[in-house]
Design a protein around this motif. Structure first.
Motif, mmCIF file in Angstrom:
data_model
loop_
_atom_site.group_PDB
_atom_site.id
_atom_site.type_symbol
_atom_site.label_atom_id
_atom_site.label_comp_id
_atom_site.label_asym_id
_atom_site.label_seq_id
_atom_site.Cartn_x
_atom_site.Cartn_y
_atom_site.Cartn_z
ATOM 1 N N THR A 89 0.839 -1.209 0.000
ATOM 2 C CA THR A 89 0.000 0.000 0.000
ATOM 3 C C THR A 89 0.872 1.257 0.000
ATOM 4 O OG1 THR A 89 -1.618 -1.225 1.274
ATOM 5 C CG2 THR A 89 -1.914 1.152 1.209
ATOM 6 N N LEU A 97 -3.166 0.344 7.429
ATOM 7 C CA LEU A 97 -3.293 0.527 5.975
ATOM 8 C C LEU A 97 -3.717 1.959 5.644
ATOM 9 C CD1 LEU A 97 -4.975 -2.856 5.017
ATOM 10 C CD2 LEU A 97 -2.752 -2.044 4.222
ATOM 11 N N THR A 151 -1.628 4.786 3.283
ATOM 12 C CA THR A 151 -2.155 5.538 2.137
ATOM 13 C C THR A 151 -1.956 7.037 2.364
ATOM 14 O OG1 THR A 151 -3.884 3.877 2.016
ATOM 15 C CG2 THR A 151 -4.206 5.846 0.687
#
Lengths: 293, 333
Positions: A37, A276, A280
Motif C-alpha cells: 500500500t 493501511l 495511504t
C-alpha cells in the motif's frame, strides 16, 4: 521509503504504545500488504533491520503479483537482537560463538572464507566483511523482486565507531560495499558529528547515504536542531534520508512534511506505519509536499 | 584540576564497558588511558579498535599509568574484588561502578568504608537518575503537585529471558533479576522517597527450578504510612528494551513516569503529559540513550572538581541492603 519499526513493535515515543498495538504487525502477510500500500502511494523503497521477521516479509512481498520491484535498504546488524543474545549467551565471546555456528549452518561460502580469516587474525575488518557477506547473501536469497540499493550500518555501530575515531573501519565498509555496487549507508544519531568526521577523513560524502533524525521539534537531533541543519547545508549533494520525521507520532504528517520541504540536501524520508489507512495517507502527503517545487 | 585531562581506565569490555569507553572518548577533558579485559578473544578483536590505548589482561597493568579514575563494568560478582584492588593498590583515586555496587550488603559496606578512607569521588551507575522523565517526575513530587504521597507502584520488566530455559548459570552471573533489573526499581524508590521496611516478598522461577526470575515485593515507610509495591521480571513478553514505570498516588493527584514520558493527573481533572523531547533531552553525543552521556559527563566533572557525585557508594549500598533483605525473606518463606 517505508520503515520496519512497527513490525518489530518499536515506538520511540512510547514503548507502552508499541506493545499495545492491536494490528497483527508480526504477521508477514499483513506487513507485506502494508508495504504494498505504501509503495502504491508514493513510497519507493523498504528499509529494515535484517531479522527472521523481515526476511519472512521479503518472501511475502515476492508473492504479490502487483509488485515488480522494490528498492531495499537493509540495516545491519540488528543490534537489539544481538544485545539480547549477548545477555543470554554470556557476552561478546558467547555471541561470536553463536554467530559462527549460524554462519556455518548457512553454508554461505564467501562469508565462511572471510570468517576463517577473521577467526585466525581476529581482524575486525575481516570479521565485518564476514558479517556483511552473510547478511547480503541472506537478503538476496530471500527475494527476487528486491533490489539492494544500499546497506546501512546500524546507528549503534556507526556512532560507536565515530566515538572511537575508527576511520579505517568506515573506509573498509565504504570500499567493500562500493566494490559490490551497493551504496554504503550510515544510520546515525550524531549527524553533525559524522559529517565533520567524514570530511576530515576524506570519505566521499557524495557517494554515501546517511539516515539521520530531522524533525520540527528537534527530537533526537544531536547536539541540536540548529547544528544538524547547518551540517545539512554543507552536504555536497542530497544524500540524507530523514528519519524520526514524525518524532515517533508526535508531529502530524503535514507539519512534518512542511518542515522537511524547507531543508536542503534531503534525498528521501523513511517512515514507519502500522495501519493501511496511514500507509495511504502519510505517503501521499509526503510525496505531494516533497515533490512540489 | 585545571585544564588537565582526567585519565580514565575501563575494566571489563562487555556491552556496558564498550558503551562507556566510546562515550568517554568523546567527552572533552577525558583521556582514555587504558582498558582491562580478561577474555583473550575479546582482547584480540579490540586490539586494533582501541589503537594506541593500552589493552591489558589484568589490573596490575594499570600501575604506573597515572590513572585518575577507573570505570568498573565487569559482571556484578567481581565488582567488590576489582574495586578493592583499585583502592588498595592505589591504582586510581576516583571510582565509577556500573550498578549495582556489589553482590551483597556486607561487601558494599566494606567498600564504602574503604572509599571513605581513601578519599576521591565514587559513584554507581543508576542510569535513570539521568533520564529526563524521571528527573521531571522527582521535581513534580518535590514541588508538592500531588500533595502527600500515600502509595506507589513500580514495575521493572524486560524480555531478556523470555523463552529461555536452563539458563541459571547466565542469570546467576547477572546476580538474579533483583540485582540486575530490580536494583533500578529499588534505587528509584529510595531516591524518590527515602528508606523503607520490607513487608512481603515472593519469587516465581520461570527459566529453571530455583531461578530468581520474577519477584514481587512490598514495602512501607513509617511514620507517614507510605505503601509501595514493586514487581520485577526479565521474563515479560513484549519488552524490546528493559522498562521501568513508577506510579505515585498522592493526596492531590498522581504521577506516572516511564522511560518515555511523565503524566501528571490532578484531582481537579487537569492532566499534563511531557515526552522526552519537551524536556530538553539533547546531549553533545548520542550513544544508546542521552542519559549515558549525561551520567558519564556528570561523573567526570565531579571527579575533576572534587564534588560529591550521586548516587555515591554510600547511597547505592542502601539498594544492596534492601535486596539482601528481600532475598533473605524469600529464602525464609
Amino acid at each position: 521509503m517505508i520503515g520496519d519499526n512497527p513490525f518489530h513493535r518499536i515506538s520511540h515515543l512510547s514503548q507502552e504504545r508499541a506493545r499495545n498495538r492491536t494490528e497483527d504487525l508480526g504477521d508477514p502477510k499483513y506487513a507485506a500488504n502494508l508495504i504494498h500500500t505504501a509503495l502504491e502511494n508514493g513510497a519507493n523503497g523498504f528499509t529494515f533491520s535484517v531479522s527472521e521477521t523481515t526476511i519472512a516479509i521479503l518472501k511475502e512481498l515476492d508473492k504479490l503479483e502487483t509488485i515488480s520491484n522494490v528498492r531495499l535498504y537493509p540495516v545491519v546488524p540488528y543490534a537489539f537482537e544481538y544485545v539480547r543474545f549477548a545477555a543470554q549467551l554470556g557476552g561478546i565471546p558467547g555471541l561470536v560463538r553463536r554467530f559462527g555456528i549460524d554462519m556455518l549452518k548457512s553454508r554461505r561460502l564467501g562469508a565462511i572464507g572471510y570468517g576463517l580469516k577473521g577467526a585466525l587474525t581476529a581482524d575486525p575488518v575481516d570479521l565485518m566483511k564476514t558479517y556483511l557477506s552473510y547478511e547480503i547473501s541472506r537478503v538476496r536469497s530471500s527475494t527476487n523482486k528486491g533490489r539492494l540499493d544500499s546497506v546501512w550500518l546500524h546507528q549503534l555501530i556507526t556512532d560507536m565507531a565515530l566515538a572511537l575515531n575508527l576511520d579505517w573501519l568506515f573506509k573498509s565498509y565504504f570500499d567493500f560495499l562500493t566494490s559490490r555496487k551497493i551504496t554504503p549507508g550510515f544510520n546515525t544519531g550524531n549527524f553533525a558529528f559524522l559529517a565533520e568526521k567524514f570530511d576530515t577523513w576524506n570519505i566521499d560524502l557524495s557517494k554515501v547515504l546517511i539516515a539521520a533524525p530531522f524533525n520540527r521539534v528537534g527530537f533526537q537531533m544531536t547536539p541540536s536542531a540548529a547544528d544538524c541543519e547547518k551540517a545539512l547545508m554543507k552536504m555536497p549533494k542530497p544524500v540524507v534520508i530523514a528519519i524520526s520525521v514524525l518524532a515517533a507520532g508526535f508531529i502530524p504528517p503535514k507539519e512534518a512534511a512542511d518542515y522537511l520541504a524547507t531543508l536542503p540536501n534531503i534525498k528521501g524520508v523513511a517512515l514507519g506505519v502500522s495501519k493501511l489507512k496511514h500507509a495511504t495517507e502519510t505517503f501521499e502527503i509526503f510525496k505531494k509536499r516533497l515533490d512540489s517545487p | 584540576m585545571g585544564t588537565e585531562k582526567l585519565r580514565v581506565a575501563i575494566v571489563g569490555l562487555g556491552k556496558m564497558g564498550l558503551l562507556h569507553t566510546s562515550i568517554l572518548n568523546v567527552i572533552p577533558n577525558v583521556q582514555l588511558a587504558a582498558v582491562c579485559e580478561k577474555n583473550s578473544l575479546t582482547r584480540r578483536v579490540f586490539k586494533k579498535i582501541l589503537g594506541d590505548v593500552p589493552l591489558l589482561a589484568d589490573l596490575d597493568g594499570l600501575s604506573g599509568l597515572d590513572i585518575d579514575s577507573v570505570f568498573i563494568t565487569t559482571p556484578t560478582s567481581s565488582h567488590f574484588k576489582v574495586a578493592k584492588q583499585v583502592y588498595e593498590s592505589h591504582l586510581a583515586r576516583h571510582l565509577f561502578i556500573e550498578k549495582p555496587l556489589t553482590s551483597n550488603y556486607d561487601d558494599s559496606r566494606e567498600l564504602c568504608a574503604l572509599a571513605n578512607r581513601k578519599g576521591g569521588i565514587n559513584m554507581v551507575g543508576y542510569l535513570r537518575r539521568f533520564m529526563v522523565t524521571f528527573v521531571k517526575a522527582k521535581e513534580l513530587l518535590s514541588e508538592g503537585y500531588i500533595g502527600e504521597p500515600s502509595s506507589f507502584r513500580i514495575t521493572a520488566y524486560s524480555s531478556d529471558f523470555v523463552g529461555v530455559s536452563e539458563s541459571t548459570e547466565i542469570s546467576e552471573a547477572r546476580g538474579g533479576v533483583l540485582r540486575d533489573l530490580g536494583s533500578y526499581a529499588i534505587d528509584i524508590a529510595l531516591w524518590f522517597f527515602g528508606g523503607f521496611q520490607l513487608r512481603s516478598a515472593e519469587n516465581h522461577s520461570l527459566t529453571a527450578s530455583g531461578a530468581e526470575d520474577s519477584v514481587l515485593f512490598s514495602v512501607y515507610q513509617e511514620p507517614n504510612s507510605l505503601l509501595g509495591t514493586v514487581s520485577v521480571s526479565w521474563c515479560e513478553e513484549g519488552y524490546r528494551m528493559p522498562e521501568v514505570v513508577l506510579y505515585i498516588e498522592g493526596s492531590k493527584g498522581a504521577i506516572e513516569v516511564s522511560d518515555d514520558r511523565v503524566r501528571l493527573s490532578l484531582s481537579n481533572g487537569n492532566e499534563s503529559v511531557w515526552f522526552r523531547h519537551s524536556l530538553n533531552d539533547n546531549v553533545k553525543f548520542w550513544l544508546g540513550a542521552p542519559e549515558y552521556y549525561r551520567e558519564d559527563e556528570y561523573f567526570v566533572e565531579s571527579a575533576r572538581n572534587g564534588s560529591v557525585a550521586e548516587p555515591s557508594f554510600e547511597t547505592a549500598s542502601n539498594v544492596d541492603l534492601l535486596i539482601d533483605l528481600i532475598k533473605r525473606k524469600l529464602k525464609k518463606d
